[in-house]
Design a protein around this motif. Sequence first.
Motif, mmCIF file in Angstrom:
data_model
loop_
_atom_site.group_PDB
_atom_site.id
_atom_site.type_symbol
_atom_site.label_atom_id
_atom_site.label_comp_id
_atom_site.label_asym_id
_atom_site.label_seq_id
_atom_site.Cartn_x
_atom_site.Cartn_y
_atom_site.Cartn_z
ATOM 1 N N TYR A 135 0.725 -1.274 0.030
ATOM 2 C CA TYR A 135 0.050 0.016 -0.141
ATOM 3 C C TYR A 135 0.802 1.177 0.087
ATOM 4 C CZ TYR A 135 -4.436 -2.349 1.159
ATOM 5 O OH TYR A 135 -5.462 -3.137 1.146
ATOM 6 N N LEU A 194 1.619 3.521 2.492
ATOM 7 C CA LEU A 194 0.774 4.445 3.054
ATOM 8 C C LEU A 194 1.562 5.319 3.651
ATOM 9 C CD1 LEU A 194 -2.419 2.535 5.160
ATOM 10 C CD2 LEU A 194 -2.164 3.642 2.719
ATOM 11 N N GLY A 235 -3.699 1.115 -9.298
ATOM 12 C CA GLY A 235 -3.114 1.091 -8.132
ATOM 13 C C GLY A 235 -2.247 -0.145 -7.638
ATOM 14 N N LEU A 250 -4.971 6.257 -1.156
ATOM 15 C CA LEU A 250 -3.631 6.065 -1.885
ATOM 16 C C LEU A 250 -3.220 7.214 -2.743
ATOM 17 C CD1 LEU A 250 -4.247 2.407 -2.826
ATOM 18 C CD2 LEU A 250 -3.055 3.410 -0.779
#
Length: 824
Positions: free
Chosen positions: A115, A117, A387, A414
């Motif tokens: 991800y 993040l 993504g 995201l």
Amino acid sequence: MAVVFKWLLRAAGGMIVLALIVVVGLYLLLSRSLPDYDRTVTVEGLKAPVEIVRDNANVPHIFGQDDTDTFFGLGYAHAQDRLWQMTMLRRTVQGRLSEVFGTRTLNIDKVLRRYDLYGLARQSVEVQDAQTMAALNAYSAGINARLQEINDQALGRGAPEMFLFNAPFSPWQPADSIAIVKLLGAKLSPHLEEEVLYARSSLALQDETRLADLMPLAPGSGIAALPEYAALFPHSDLTQLAHAGTGVANPLSPFQHRAFAGASNAFAAAPARSASGGTLLANDPHLGFEAPGIWYLARLELQSGGVIGGTIPGVPAVLTGRSAELGWAITSSYMDDQDLHIEELNPENPEEYRTPDGFKPFGTARSIIKIKGADPVTLTRRWTENGPVLPGSHYNLAEVTPPGHVASLSWTILTPRDTTLSAAIALMHAKSVPEALDAGRFFIGPSQNLTLVDRDVIAMKTVGAMPRRAARHESQGRMPSRGWLPENRWQGISPYSANPEFVAPAGGLLGNTNNKMVDRPFPLHVSFAWGDTQRVHRWRKLMQDREVHTRDSFIEAQLDTVSFTARSLLPLIGADLWFTGESAPDGTPERLRQDALKLLAEWNGEMNEHLPEPLIYAAWLRALQDRLILDDLGPLAHEFTHPDPVFIERVYRDIDGAAVWCDVKQSSPVETCTDIARLALDDALVWISDNYGTALESLRWGDTHQATHDHPVLGEVPVLRYFVNIRQSTSGGDNTLLRGRTRGSGPEPFQNVHGAGYRGVYDFADPDSSVFIAATGQSGHFLSRHYDDLAQLWRRGEYIPMSLDPELARAAAVGVTVLQPATQ
């Protein structure tokens, strides 16, 4: 013999003395990290002295000469009380848990690294406004000042857990706070798992039309027919399902089952519907229980005035609370902010994937994960235009990903331009509903319903980035779609004005229980999966039963334990069972069933901890859903851990032929829904008898519905768990306003594991009469008396004052900390 006995006594005595020495030594060692709240500390980074007054509930009231000094004080207070919790939150979002816990957290780290993040949070620092950057820098400096104090004075590493685990704490940075807000999105966004489960169910069911029963839309809406999932990939084998099951959730994972996605209640009354003539607001956001709880109560004195409410350690903002002029509350909006895409690999080159413009190479980056007690692992992150690429093990993605394909995720958070924290800082400075609504435009995610009141107006607005989908999207976001088709890709973000908004409603009342808020056609629908179809009915009744409301009536609603679901479903599923047949002999299963039905027939649906009926009802509903779906879904049925009231109602009202679920496919007879209800009740009573005995009248819901505020790391350690876990008998259930979401699986399926960690009720006719409470205590140190001192108040439905009056805070304060600048 006497000599042997004498030496045995000496040995035993020596061992006892040695054990006492070890215990005392350990206590002295661990207690060094207990903060002293009544002292003056000289710190770097302040312009003027800061005073932290801790009231008798240990809520810090922070007074600085300007906003930056006040945020410095909040950072210092958070680090005093919740340093380990902040360590865990930051390590989780960074994908660095395995450095401390070894291979048991490796899969968590791998997903969070994919991800990225934390990387996105670091980029988002650049897009914060000046006011927010000043707050972030000051807050970080406050945390780091406490770290310096811990190091200089050898204060037990700041938390007892630091002795047990080698988890060095590096200096705090603004990106860390932004990343923690992003991490909340992993806890609050259920749509990824919802899409996968929808596709898996589509593949498992012989009759595709029955999906409308199993995963129903919230009543009152409609949707055009979707394709069968297998039809999207006609040349791939998607029929061999692994049915991995939910398994046991790792308490350190932010990726919880969809049943535990964020929930909450918020409701407001305009002056015309308030007995005091002022606006009223109540809020109780729901998250998974742990010790310490996620919420930390605090008051900040800003240049724009005082603000007080619930903060999350690591984040310099009051996320739910009030000022003198404005109150704000949050509930999960369930906006569909995630879409899964199935990406086709290039058969000639697996490092490329198909796009509308042909095959393109994946974006790639390498990431090294250090693992305690094992060799590091090098992870190759891949991402597409849609993504990041996710592993097949994540929420059982492999079961719906054809050979030669991978799954990627589009998700609003995201983004490297996340201004959510700027919105939260601006909200604290807002003086009116219009100003607060304007601040909401900068929220990105996780999306929330923001309920607002000033002294005259009430309003509700869905905040957060809402994806703009094409009207021709083949799955409408309900299940994974082909990522190379242009119509399945996001078309950007909808304007803020498209988010649902309600300002000054004519009826003078507003509320949200995660229920469906709007009935708009796709693609402006907001969501197909909402968090509540039940609690809202009870809320509506309680609100409409009174012409005017008070602070106390709002408290009563917040603590209400009557289940609309029980009242509506029991007459339906037991319609042919009540008081039928002759009285059966004592001690027979038939007599036990009759006794259970008699108790339920006279029950008003109150999920009171002291009553037996809630346990009988909950066990019956759980067994009933298992009976209905197990023969159709096989092992996949175990993914449906909680009874869905809409599904059961559809079946027992035979909506669109849903009664077909009652017939057991593998058996020759055609079972009726009455047959299944009777068999399910017998199943439930057998389970109750095995676990609690056959004396139904002596059963007690609270014995099984215990709130489990467990320490996520130490909560399973023998002996120690009795000191760090907070267990309490509680009322409520899955579908009551006093929501106590049950575990749903395992040997103790009715444990209360998810609910209101914070409650607040605000009356703007008399703001200082407002009240709030947190579920555990302010301290994260299990040797502190403030570790669990609020827990019993919370369990009993009691509150503490939520006042901005500094003199009230000083009265019986547990301590006053003065932070003195190193140079003046």
